[in-house]
Scaffold this motif. Sequence first.
Motif, PDB file in Angstrom:
ATOM      1  N   ARG A  42       0.895  -1.326  -0.054  1.00  0.00           N
ATOM      2  CA  ARG A  42      -0.091  -0.024   0.477  1.00  0.00           C
ATOM      3  C   ARG A  42       0.906   1.206   0.082  1.00  0.00           C
ATOM      4  NH1 ARG A  42      -3.286  -2.595   4.119  1.00  0.00           N
ATOM      5  NH2 ARG A  42      -2.248  -1.678   4.974  1.00  0.00           N
ATOM      6  N   ARG A  43       1.862   1.393   0.623  1.00  0.00           N
ATOM      7  CA  ARG A  43       2.687   2.457   1.042  1.00  0.00           C
ATOM      8  C   ARG A  43       3.403   2.086  -0.103  1.00  0.00           C
ATOM      9  NH1 ARG A  43       4.402   3.230   5.985  1.00  0.00           N
ATOM     10  NH2 ARG A  43       5.460   0.563   6.349  1.00  0.00           N
TER      11      ARG A  43
ATOM     12  N   SER B 213       3.117   1.443  -3.260  1.00  0.00           N
ATOM     13  CA  SER B 213       1.641   1.826  -4.694  1.00  0.00           C
ATOM     14  C   SER B 213       1.329   3.215  -4.567  1.00  0.00           C
ATOM     15  CB  SER B 213       0.082   1.157  -4.513  1.00  0.00           C
ATOM     16  OG  SER B 213       1.026  -0.092  -4.073  1.00  0.00           O
ATOM     17  N   ALA B 214       0.767   3.933  -3.255  1.00  0.00           N
ATOM     18  CA  ALA B 214       0.290   5.308  -2.444  1.00  0.00           C
ATOM     19  C   ALA B 214       1.696   6.152  -3.186  1.00  0.00           C
ATOM     20  CB  ALA B 214       0.212   5.545  -1.358  1.00  0.00           C
ATOM     21  N   ASP B 215       2.798   6.200  -3.430  1.00  0.00           N
ATOM     22  CA  ASP B 215       3.749   6.846  -3.454  1.00  0.00           C
ATOM     23  C   ASP B 215       3.992   6.974  -4.807  1.00  0.00           C
ATOM     24  OD1 ASP B 215       6.443   8.058  -2.474  1.00  0.00           O
ATOM     25  OD2 ASP B 215       7.339   6.953  -3.345  1.00  0.00           O
TER      26      ASP B 215
ATOM     27  N   ASP C 261       2.142   6.177  -7.438  1.00  0.00           N
ATOM     28  CA  ASP C 261       0.536   5.871  -7.823  1.00  0.00           C
ATOM     29  C   ASP C 261       0.326   5.057  -8.872  1.00  0.00           C
ATOM     30  OD1 ASP C 261      -1.847   6.712  -8.233  1.00  0.00           O
ATOM     31  OD2 ASP C 261      -1.871   7.789  -9.342  1.00  0.00           O
TER      32      ASP C 261
END
Length: 62
Positions: free
Chosen positions: A17-18, A20-22, A24
């Motif tokens: 998640r981390r 992927s968020a960083d 996008d």
Amino acid sequence: MIVFIINALVEQSCAVRRISADFDACPDNLSTDDLKRYFASLIESHSWSTVKLDRNGLHKHL
């Protein structure tokens, strides 16, 4: 034993998640240079234990 497995899965999902968020983006689509930049940034902003957990968690998925 079950608690260890659950903790490992939680840590792996946090790492996915981390990153992927960083970026996008899906971690599967990241280049080696993207990963190097990500971990260099993570070292500056998080504890060493977080860096190791992310490295180990992502290793299982990439």
